[in-house]
Design an enzyme around this catalytic site. Structure first.
Site, PDB file in Angstrom:
ATOM      1  N   ASP A  83      41.286  32.830  44.353  1.00  0.00           N
ATOM      2  CA  ASP A  83      40.979  33.761  43.268  1.00  0.00           C
ATOM      3  C   ASP A  83      41.847  33.357  42.078  1.00  0.00           C
ATOM      4  O   ASP A  83      43.065  33.501  42.090  1.00  0.00           O
ATOM      5  CB  ASP A  83      41.278  35.195  43.726  1.00  0.00           C
ATOM      6  CG  ASP A  83      40.861  36.247  42.694  1.00  0.00           C
ATOM      7  OD1 ASP A  83      40.894  35.944  41.491  1.00  0.00           O
ATOM      8  OD2 ASP A  83      40.544  37.379  43.114  1.00  0.00           O
TER       9      ASP A  83
ATOM     10  N   TYR B 106      43.914  40.553  45.666  1.00  0.00           N
ATOM     11  CA  TYR B 106      43.362  41.761  45.047  1.00  0.00           C
ATOM     12  C   TYR B 106      43.009  42.733  46.181  1.00  0.00           C
ATOM     13  O   TYR B 106      42.321  42.353  47.135  1.00  0.00           O
ATOM     14  CB  TYR B 106      42.121  41.324  44.263  1.00  0.00           C
ATOM     15  CG  TYR B 106      41.346  42.392  43.553  1.00  0.00           C
ATOM     16  CD1 TYR B 106      41.926  43.122  42.530  1.00  0.00           C
ATOM     17  CD2 TYR B 106      40.014  42.632  43.884  1.00  0.00           C
ATOM     18  CE1 TYR B 106      41.183  44.088  41.855  1.00  0.00           C
ATOM     19  CE2 TYR B 106      39.264  43.581  43.214  1.00  0.00           C
ATOM     20  CZ  TYR B 106      39.865  44.314  42.199  1.00  0.00           C
ATOM     21  OH  TYR B 106      39.128  45.249  41.534  1.00  0.00           O
TER      22      TYR B 106
HETATM   23  C1  LIG Z   1      39.428  42.681  38.951  1.00  0.00           C
HETATM   24  C2  LIG Z   1      39.685  41.620  39.960  1.00  0.00           C
HETATM   25  C3  LIG Z   1      38.692  41.254  40.867  1.00  0.00           C
HETATM   26  C4  LIG Z   1      37.376  41.987  40.970  1.00  0.00           C
HETATM   27  O1  LIG Z   1      36.593  41.825  39.860  1.00  0.00           O
HETATM   28  P1  LIG Z   1      35.422  42.903  39.509  1.00  0.00           P
HETATM   29  O2  LIG Z   1      34.649  42.215  38.456  1.00  0.00           O
HETATM   30  O3  LIG Z   1      36.135  44.142  39.083  1.00  0.00           O
HETATM   31  O4  LIG Z   1      34.648  43.112  40.773  1.00  0.00           O
HETATM   32  C5  LIG Z   1      38.959  40.211  41.718  1.00  0.00           C
HETATM   33  N1  LIG Z   1      40.131  39.573  41.705  1.00  0.00           N
HETATM   34  C6  LIG Z   1      41.114  39.902  40.857  1.00  0.00           C
HETATM   35  C7  LIG Z   1      42.386  39.142  40.877  1.00  0.00           C
HETATM   36  C8  LIG Z   1      40.928  40.934  39.969  1.00  0.00           C
HETATM   37  O5  LIG Z   1      41.923  41.279  39.151  1.00  0.00           O
END
Ligand SMILES: *Cc1c(COP(=O)(O)O)cnc(C)c1O
Length: 395
Positions: A186, A114
């Site tokens: 993630d 991200y």
């Molecule tokens: C949106 C997103 C984030 C961040 O999340 P927020 O709640 O907007 O801070 C992190 N990782 C991925 C893969 C995302 O799509």
């Protein structure tokens, strides 16, 4: 009580985990407990509560029973013991990295992360003396060539944001662990539903619960999940020291979202696949980057390791459509809205430019990339909208 019964199917556990009606007047859903102050009748009780402040009420910043219920349910979803709720996905990413890395350490981060994760690494981590190397998402076991004696953490995300390469998490985990490094992932795309990180060697799983867990585009929420108690305590101390406290209302919305995850995600999956396959046979389209299609790098790994696909994918148009044509398509969509985030019930489309952000490799496609989130609308209505949009490219 907190986790669902291990003998039950995971979908059953999504409906039961974190609940405790006996403690809440028989009310099915854990209520929203707002708190800063928690009071204690004696000095002894106060000291005792402090010892358990990460999992029982002690002070609002460490959570209320609403937070604990949400954390227990997410831990159960991902197949772990511990979870920390944070005020956003980015806060969760930052806590996972800061809790485990110090000045002089080296971190390997996927180029498919991200984008704000990479911004965080290149600004905040660098500023505190942590060295970063960005790696190709399809690197697999060759990541051993990038390991340094001071590599403390490998940070991965699969599939990649925007470009959807599916990394070989198990191969990366083996190399990281052999070198004494941690593997953080993630796991937002799978929602923890279609990929079980701890079965594949991940030490710390992160989600932007903002996306599929909340599921209705109305709250910011993040989670850090792990099995190792020491890692949990470190992350918990870091989150507290940074002043992060996920709001109890948002934890409530996250918990409410979890209850329907097992019916929402299969629908996102089937609609997403229908759109992806339809797009793949259109003349305007160069390639569809959807992990469940063999046109996507890492498709074989997705088949091996994931049990399904969520509703987010990209499509690269053929070369030759200028920005006026792209705007003609996107400005006039009927159902697909343009906006960031995803994972809600509504369909979204945004233009993206991976060529400008990828550092570990040259983006091979020249045409415009569009990222699509398939929502819960009728799939044929969505196809009609895309069809009219693609027709506008040339009209
Ligand atoms: C949106 C997103 C984030 C961040 O999340 P927020 O709640 O907007 O801070 C992190 N990782 C991925 C893969 C995302 O799509």
């Amino acid at each position: 009580m907190a986790h669902g019964k291990k003998t039950h199917h995971p979908d059953t556990r999504l409906t039961t985990s974190g609940r405790n009606p006996e403690a809440n007047f028989g009310i099915v859903n854990p209520p929203v407990y707002h708190a800063s102050t928690v009071i204690f009748p004696t000095v002894e009780a106060l000291h005792k509560a402090e010892e358990h402040k990460f999992s029982q009420t002690f002070y609002g910043r460490y959570g209320t029973p609403t937070t604990f219920a949400f954390q227990d349910a997410v831990a159960d979803l991902e197949g772990a013991e511990f979870c920390i709720a944070l005020p956003s996905g980015m806060a969760a990413i930052a806590v996972a990295l800061i809790a485990n890395c110090k000045a002089g350490d080296h971190v390997l981060i996927t180029d498919g992360a991200y984008a704000p994760t990479l911004v965080f690494a290149r600004t905040i981590l660098k500023k505190f003396g942590i060295d970063i190397t960005v790696y190709h998402p399809m690197i697999g076991a060759d990541i051993k060539d990038l390991m340094q004696p001071n590599t403390r953490m490998v940070f991965t995300e699969a599939p990649s944001s925007i470009t959807f390469e599916v990394s070989d998490i198990s191969a990366i985990a083996k190399v990281a662990h052999a070198a004494g490094a941690l593997l953080a992932m993630d796991n937002t795309w799978s929602a923890g539903y279609y990929f079980k990180p701890f079965d594949h060697g991940v030490d710390i799983s992160i989600q932007a619960a903002t996306k599929y867990i909340v599921g209705h585009s109305d709250a910011m929420l993040g989670t850090v999940t792990m099995n190792d108690e020491k890692l949990w305590k470190k992350a918990r101390i870091t989150a507290g020291a940074l002043g992060h406290a996920a709001a109890p209302d948002d934890c409530y919305l996250g918990l409410r979202g979890l209850r329907t995850l097992a019916v929402r995600l299969p629908r996102h999956q089937s609609t997403g696949l229908k759109l992806a396959k339809w797009l793949a046979q259109r003349a305007e389209v160069d390639v569809v980057l959807h992990p469940a299609l063999d046109s996507c790098p890492g498709h074989e790994i997705w088949k091996r390791d994931f049990t399904g696909a969520s509703g987010l994918f990209s499509v690269v148009l053929k070369e030759g459509f200028d920005q006026t044509a792209i705007a003609r398509m996107l400005d006039n969509m009927d159902l697909f809205a343009m906006g960031y985030s995803w994972g809600g019930y509504e369909s979204l489309i945004i233009p993206a430019d991976p060529g400008s952000s990828r550092k570990a490799y040259d983006w091979p496609h020249k045409g415009q990339t569009l990222r699509i989130h398939a929502g819960l609308e009728d799939p044929d209505d969505l196809i009609k909208d895309l069809e009219a949009g693609l027709n506008r490219l040339t009209s």
